[in-house]
Design an enzyme around this catalytic site. Structure first.
Site, PDB file in Angstrom:
ATOM      1  N   CYS A 124      15.635  -2.928 -10.797  1.00 19.52           N
ATOM      2  CA  CYS A 124      14.827  -1.187  -9.757  1.00 19.52           C
ATOM      3  C   CYS A 124      15.931  -2.334  -8.646  1.00 19.52           C
ATOM      4  O   CYS A 124      16.399  -1.695  -7.494  1.00 19.52           O
ATOM      5  CB  CYS A 124      14.160  -0.678 -10.168  1.00 19.52           C
ATOM      6  SG  CYS A 124      14.153   0.193 -11.629  1.00 19.52           S
ATOM      7  N   HIS A 125      14.873  -3.485  -8.644  1.00 18.45           N
ATOM      8  CA  HIS A 125      15.088  -3.721  -6.685  1.00 18.45           C
ATOM      9  C   HIS A 125      14.769  -5.129  -6.980  1.00 18.45           C
ATOM     10  O   HIS A 125      14.716  -5.806  -6.032  1.00 18.45           O
ATOM     11  CB  HIS A 125      13.781  -2.644  -6.146  1.00 18.45           C
ATOM     12  CG  HIS A 125      13.977  -0.998  -5.894  1.00 18.45           C
ATOM     13  ND1 HIS A 125      12.982  -1.046  -6.454  1.00 18.45           N
ATOM     14  CD2 HIS A 125      14.078  -0.156  -5.071  1.00 18.45           C
ATOM     15  CE1 HIS A 125      13.663   0.854  -6.861  1.00 18.45           C
ATOM     16  NE2 HIS A 125      14.345   0.723  -5.436  1.00 18.45           N
ATOM     17  N   GLY A 126      14.889  -5.574  -8.208  1.00 22.28           N
ATOM     18  CA  GLY A 126      14.825  -7.225  -7.594  1.00 22.28           C
ATOM     19  C   GLY A 126      13.808  -7.817  -7.707  1.00 22.28           C
ATOM     20  O   GLY A 126      13.865  -8.842  -7.259  1.00 22.28           O
TER      21      GLY A 126
END
Length: 271
Positions: A235-237
């Site tokens: 989702c956000h790494g």
């Protein structure tokens, strides 16, 4: 009813007496004799014979009250009926109807009894209300059933990670290899964003138990992925290592380690 009247001939005025029965054990009251006055008749004065009321009434269990210009009544009572006497059950302080309580001690025992009973009843009522209120806020039966989960470790091969549901959250159980264990133990905690040694996160080096929720925004990471071979949140790494520690990305903290125990070599209990 027996009506008795003594009346003189041609006399416009006469006397009457009244008698009422008292249904108690009192002694009968004898009625006094009634004497008529001399009556003037044709041819001279003729004395009238005096009559007594008691000669006409029964001799026992009768009380008589008389008075001028009243009807005489005689009533017989059932003298074999006894009035119940509850004096033995009454307190001495209330046997006299004219007695007045002049001291507070006269009603002390009764007052203490009433106050004590009220306090005990109020205490039990308050306890029931509080218990019901607290019970209504406790966890439901389905949540309590999932408070603990038992996992059979033999079903997870070495080098693999299994996912379970625990308390509505994903639970990651990782069977680490010897290489993964040595790699994670060699990382210096002071170089990490959330410093924590590998030995502080595991009870047995080969088993890693973490909650699979990203500490960034609550996403679910992917196991056996990422730059450090642990977990990766697409989702956000955010990248986590094989010890569940954050190594790269926006996540501020390591993956949470729940309370768990190993009752034997092949069983894990979480919760």
């Amino acid at each position: 009813m027996i009506s008795i009247s003594t009346r003189a001939a041609n006399l416009p005025q006469y006397l009457r007496a009244t008698s009422q029965v008292v249904a108690s054990g009192l002694k009968p009251v004898a009625a006094p004799a009634l004497h008529s006055k001399d009556v003037v008749v044709a041819g001279g004065v003729s004395p009238h014979t005096s009559a007594t009321l008691t000669a006409q009434l029964p001799k026992s269990f009768v009380s008589v009250k008389q008075g001028p210009a009243v009807t005489t009544q005689v009533r017989f009572a059932h003298t074999d009926l006894q009035v119940p006497d509850f004096s033995a059950y009454r307190r001495d302080s209330v046997k006299n109807p004219k007695r007045k309580d002049t001291k507070a001690d006269d009603r002390k025992s009764f007052t203490y009894l009433m106050v004590g009973s009220s306090l005990v009843g109020s205490t039990y009522a308050a306890k029931a209300v509080v218990t019901q209120f607290i019970t209504s806020m406790s966890a439901t039966a389905d949540v309590l059933a999932l408070a603990k989960i038992e996992i059979k470790l033999s079903d997870i091969p070495e080098g693999k990670s299994a996912t379970f549901k625990w308390r509505g959250k994903p639970l990651f159980i990782r069977h680490r290899t010897s290489d993964e264990i040595s790699t994670e133990q060699s990382v210096a905690p002071n170089t990490l964003r959330d410093p924590q040694a590998d030995s502080d996160r595991v009870q047995r080096p080969e088993w890693l138990v973490v909650i699979g929720v990203c500490t960034h925004l609550g996403c679910v990471p992917i196991a056996n992925a990422g730059d450090f071979g642990g977990y990766y949140c697409p989702c956000h790494g955010s990248h986590y290592d094989a010890s569940g520690r954050i190594r790269k990305g926006p996540a501020p903290l390591n993956l949470e380690v729940p309370e768990h125990t190993f009752p034997d070599d092949g069983t894990l209990i979480v919760g």
